[in-house]
Design a protein around this motif. Structure first.
Motif, PDB file in Angstrom:
ATOM      1  N   MET A 119       0.833  -1.200   0.000  1.00  0.00           N
ATOM      2  CA  MET A 119       0.000   0.000   0.000  1.00  0.00           C
ATOM      3  C   MET A 119       0.866   1.248   0.000  1.00  0.00           C
ATOM      4  SD  MET A 119      -1.449  -0.026   3.961  1.00  0.00           S
ATOM      5  CE  MET A 119      -1.934  -1.741   3.927  1.00  0.00           C
ATOM      6  N   ASN A 120       0.343   2.303  -0.599  1.00  0.00           N
ATOM      7  CA  ASN A 120       1.038   3.590  -0.648  1.00  0.00           C
ATOM      8  C   ASN A 120       0.490   4.496   0.450  1.00  0.00           C
ATOM      9  OD1 ASN A 120       2.518   2.840  -2.974  1.00  0.00           O
ATOM     10  ND2 ASN A 120       0.759   3.339  -4.245  1.00  0.00           N
ATOM     11  N   ILE A 121       1.385   5.086   1.221  1.00  0.00           N
ATOM     12  CA  ILE A 121       0.986   5.824   2.420  1.00  0.00           C
ATOM     13  C   ILE A 121       1.519   7.257   2.381  1.00  0.00           C
ATOM     14  CG2 ILE A 121       1.242   5.940   4.933  1.00  0.00           C
ATOM     15  CD1 ILE A 121       1.341   2.913   4.938  1.00  0.00           C
ATOM     16  N   LEU A 122       0.702   8.186   2.894  1.00  0.00           N
ATOM     17  CA  LEU A 122       1.118   9.575   3.059  1.00  0.00           C
ATOM     18  C   LEU A 122       1.032   9.923   4.536  1.00  0.00           C
ATOM     19  CD1 LEU A 122       1.929  12.328   1.852  1.00  0.00           C
ATOM     20  CD2 LEU A 122      -0.526  12.828   1.599  1.00  0.00           C
ATOM     21  N   VAL A 123       2.125  10.459   5.082  1.00  0.00           N
ATOM     22  CA  VAL A 123       2.185  10.895   6.479  1.00  0.00           C
ATOM     23  C   VAL A 123       2.096  12.407   6.514  1.00  0.00           C
ATOM     24  CG1 VAL A 123       3.623  11.013   8.550  1.00  0.00           C
ATOM     25  CG2 VAL A 123       3.580   8.916   7.183  1.00  0.00           C
ATOM     26  N   VAL A 124       1.100  12.932   7.236  1.00  0.00           N
ATOM     27  CA  VAL A 124       0.900  14.383   7.309  1.00  0.00           C
ATOM     28  C   VAL A 124       1.106  14.832   8.753  1.00  0.00           C
ATOM     29  CG1 VAL A 124      -0.645  16.302   6.803  1.00  0.00           C
ATOM     30  CG2 VAL A 124      -0.797  14.200   5.452  1.00  0.00           C
ATOM     31  N   ASP A 125       2.194  15.575   8.980  1.00  0.00           N
ATOM     32  CA  ASP A 125       2.536  16.061  10.321  1.00  0.00           C
ATOM     33  C   ASP A 125       3.440  17.279  10.146  1.00  0.00           C
ATOM     34  OD1 ASP A 125       3.681  16.387  12.985  1.00  0.00           O
ATOM     35  OD2 ASP A 125       2.975  14.354  13.407  1.00  0.00           O
ATOM     36  N   ASP A 126       3.250  18.294  10.965  1.00  0.00           N
ATOM     37  CA  ASP A 126       4.065  19.505  10.823  1.00  0.00           C
ATOM     38  C   ASP A 126       5.420  19.378  11.511  1.00  0.00           C
ATOM     39  OD1 ASP A 126       2.706  19.480  13.300  1.00  0.00           O
ATOM     40  OD2 ASP A 126       3.020  21.619  13.561  1.00  0.00           O
ATOM     41  N   GLU A 127       5.622  18.286  12.271  1.00  0.00           N
ATOM     42  CA  GLU A 127       6.898  18.076  12.967  1.00  0.00           C
ATOM     43  C   GLU A 127       7.774  17.101  12.177  1.00  0.00           C
ATOM     44  OE1 GLU A 127       6.067  16.721  16.870  1.00  0.00           O
ATOM     45  OE2 GLU A 127       4.832  18.463  17.400  1.00  0.00           O
ATOM     46  N   PRO A 128       8.929  17.542  11.683  1.00  0.00           N
ATOM     47  CA  PRO A 128       9.802  16.673  10.872  1.00  0.00           C
ATOM     48  C   PRO A 128      10.210  15.385  11.577  1.00  0.00           C
ATOM     49  CG  PRO A 128      10.521  18.954  10.716  1.00  0.00           C
ATOM     50  CD  PRO A 128       9.475  18.905  11.793  1.00  0.00           C
ATOM     51  N   LEU A 129      10.556  15.469  12.864  1.00  0.00           N
ATOM     52  CA  LEU A 129      10.997  14.269  13.586  1.00  0.00           C
ATOM     53  C   LEU A 129       9.863  13.254  13.706  1.00  0.00           C
ATOM     54  CD1 LEU A 129      13.212  15.774  16.456  1.00  0.00           C
ATOM     55  CD2 LEU A 129      13.955  14.606  14.377  1.00  0.00           C
ATOM     56  N   ALA A 130       8.652  13.748  13.949  1.00  0.00           N
ATOM     57  CA  ALA A 130       7.500  12.850  14.063  1.00  0.00           C
ATOM     58  C   ALA A 130       7.214  12.185  12.718  1.00  0.00           C
ATOM     59  CB  ALA A 130       6.278  13.626  14.539  1.00  0.00           C
ATOM     60  N   ARG A 131       7.320  12.955  11.632  1.00  0.00           N
ATOM     61  CA  ARG A 131       7.112  12.387  10.290  1.00  0.00           C
ATOM     62  C   ARG A 131       8.135  11.304  10.006  1.00  0.00           C
ATOM     63  NH1 ARG A 131       6.891  17.781   8.526  1.00  0.00           N
ATOM     64  NH2 ARG A 131       8.851  17.515   7.385  1.00  0.00           N
ATOM     65  N   ASP A 132       9.387  11.588  10.318  1.00  0.00           N
ATOM     66  CA  ASP A 132      10.458  10.625  10.036  1.00  0.00           C
ATOM     67  C   ASP A 132      10.307   9.358  10.870  1.00  0.00           C
ATOM     68  OD1 ASP A 132      11.545  12.358   8.211  1.00  0.00           O
ATOM     69  OD2 ASP A 132      13.088  13.128   9.559  1.00  0.00           O
ATOM     70  N   GLU A 133       9.940   9.527  12.143  1.00  0.00           N
ATOM     71  CA  GLU A 133       9.782   8.355  13.019  1.00  0.00           C
ATOM     72  C   GLU A 133       8.653   7.461  12.516  1.00  0.00           C
ATOM     73  OE1 GLU A 133       8.610   7.208  17.638  1.00  0.00           O
ATOM     74  OE2 GLU A 133       8.382   9.260  16.920  1.00  0.00           O
ATOM     75  N   LEU A 134       7.515   8.070  12.208  1.00  0.00           N
ATOM     76  CA  LEU A 134       6.373   7.287  11.734  1.00  0.00           C
ATOM     77  C   LEU A 134       6.683   6.639  10.388  1.00  0.00           C
ATOM     78  CD1 LEU A 134       3.530   6.262  12.001  1.00  0.00           C
ATOM     79  CD2 LEU A 134       2.682   8.489  11.206  1.00  0.00           C
ATOM     80  N   SER A 135       7.339   7.374   9.514  1.00  0.00           N
ATOM     81  CA  SER A 135       7.694   6.833   8.201  1.00  0.00           C
ATOM     82  C   SER A 135       8.610   5.626   8.345  1.00  0.00           C
ATOM     83  CB  SER A 135       8.389   7.906   7.350  1.00  0.00           C
ATOM     84  OG  SER A 135       7.511   8.972   7.068  1.00  0.00           O
ATOM     85  N   TYR A 136       9.560   5.703   9.262  1.00  0.00           N
ATOM     86  CA  TYR A 136      10.482   4.583   9.487  1.00  0.00           C
ATOM     87  C   TYR A 136       9.718   3.345   9.953  1.00  0.00           C
ATOM     88  CZ  TYR A 136      13.976   1.622  11.702  1.00  0.00           C
ATOM     89  OH  TYR A 136      14.740   0.538  12.079  1.00  0.00           O
ATOM     90  N   LEU A 137       8.820   3.513  10.921  1.00  0.00           N
ATOM     91  CA  LEU A 137       8.061   2.382  11.445  1.00  0.00           C
ATOM     92  C   LEU A 137       7.154   1.775  10.374  1.00  0.00           C
ATOM     93  CD1 LEU A 137       7.080   3.805  14.955  1.00  0.00           C
ATOM     94  CD2 LEU A 137       8.827   2.090  14.445  1.00  0.00           C
ATOM     95  N   LEU A 138       6.570   2.615   9.548  1.00  0.00           N
ATOM     96  CA  LEU A 138       5.710   2.124   8.474  1.00  0.00           C
ATOM     97  C   LEU A 138       6.497   1.275   7.484  1.00  0.00           C
ATOM     98  CD1 LEU A 138       3.638   5.365   7.825  1.00  0.00           C
ATOM     99  CD2 LEU A 138       2.718   3.191   8.663  1.00  0.00           C
ATOM    100  N   LYS A 139       7.711   1.697   7.177  1.00  0.00           N
ATOM    101  CA  LYS A 139       8.526   0.983   6.196  1.00  0.00           C
ATOM    102  C   LYS A 139       8.999  -0.373   6.697  1.00  0.00           C
ATOM    103  CE  LYS A 139      10.202   5.205   3.939  1.00  0.00           C
ATOM    104  NZ  LYS A 139      11.355   6.098   3.724  1.00  0.00           N
ATOM    105  N   GLN A 140       8.880  -0.627   7.998  1.00  0.00           N
ATOM    106  CA  GLN A 140       9.264  -1.931   8.541  1.00  0.00           C
ATOM    107  C   GLN A 140       8.187  -2.981   8.290  1.00  0.00           C
ATOM    108  OE1 GLN A 140      12.490  -1.773   9.580  1.00  0.00           O
ATOM    109  NE2 GLN A 140      12.082   0.345   8.994  1.00  0.00           N
TER     110      GLN A 140
END
Length: 242
Positions: free
Chosen positions: A1-22
């Motif tokens: 599935m293709n996912i979009l993460v929407v968050d104004d905090e860069p660290l939060a976006r990166d953390e969630l993106s990393y977990l999703l990619k696992q």
């Protein structure tokens, strides 16, 4: 599935993106820091699931959720936020899940399993009955070799270490595709996802046994035994009329 993460905090976006990619269900993850950027990305490519923070600088994640309703094929919505007081409102607008910061891999995996079940259900409703048998073949490519197999011959499929393995009565075939790629090509009436990394042919199930922690194990006609993930138990019971 293709996912979009929407968050104004860069660290939060990166953390969630990393977990999703696992997670093996995830094909690609993109990011947006505002409603405008999110909408722009939605129009540029297909997004299956969108993770939205509620607080977006001077904007609100619910505003984006309202905009998504205007799309012909809106993505599934999962709110990912530090606020626990908006859950009821989130589900009122048909969000499929609501996860809290700080994020945990297990909780992210549970949300993705819900998304996969919802996507499968939506695809089944959208496909006309007279179109479900049009594509009965699967082309499996590994390096320079492509093998064509019949969907009716497929017993099960599983993903491990980024390798998709398809099992038939006569052989095993490997390819560097995702389970989501396979699901999108199968007749959903004949196959059942029982785990975030396992799919089985309904016709290949020979026995259902109780397993650990109130889960189940399926025995297939090939003799293989495969576990049913707790997150998929309700769906499995519905399909198999248990």
């Amino acid at each position: 599935m293709n996912i979009l993460v929407v968050d104004d905090e860069p660290l939060a976006r990166d953390e969630l993106s990393y977990l999703l990619k696992q997670n093996l269900l995830v094909d690609a993850v993109d990011q947006a820091d505002s409603i405008a950027t999110a909408i722009s990305k939605l129009f540029k490519g297909k997004i299956d699931v969108i993770f939205i923070d509620i607080s977006l600088n001077d904007e609100n994640g619910f505003e984006l959720a309202d905009e998504l309703k205007k799309l012909a094929q809106p993505p599934l919505i999962i709110f990912a936020t530090a606020f626990d007081s908006f859950a009821v409102k989130a589900f009122d607008i048909d969000a499929i899940d609501y996860i809290l910061k700080p994020f945990e891999q297990m909780r992210i995996d549970q949300a993705l399993e819900k998304a996969q079940i919802a996507m499968t259900a939506l695809q089944t409703k959208k496909i006309p009955d007279n179109a479900k048998t049009v594509s009965s073949l699967l082309s499996i490519t590994n390096e320079d070799k492509t093998t064509v197999i019949k969907q009716s011959d497929l017993v099960m499929a599983s993903v491990d270490n980024n390798t998709l393995t398809l099992v038939t009565m006569t052989g095993r075939y490997e390819t560097h595709q995702t389970l989501g790629w396979l699901i999108n090509r199968l007749n959903s009436n004949n196959f059942l996802q029982i785990h975030r990394s396992i799919l089985v042919s309904i016709n290949a199930i020979s026995q259902i046994e109780p397993w650990f922690n109130h889960t189940y194990q399926l025995k297939l006609i090939t003799g293989q035994e495969v576990p049913v993930s707790r997150s998929f138990i309700k769906h499995v019971k519905q399909v198999l009329m248990m």
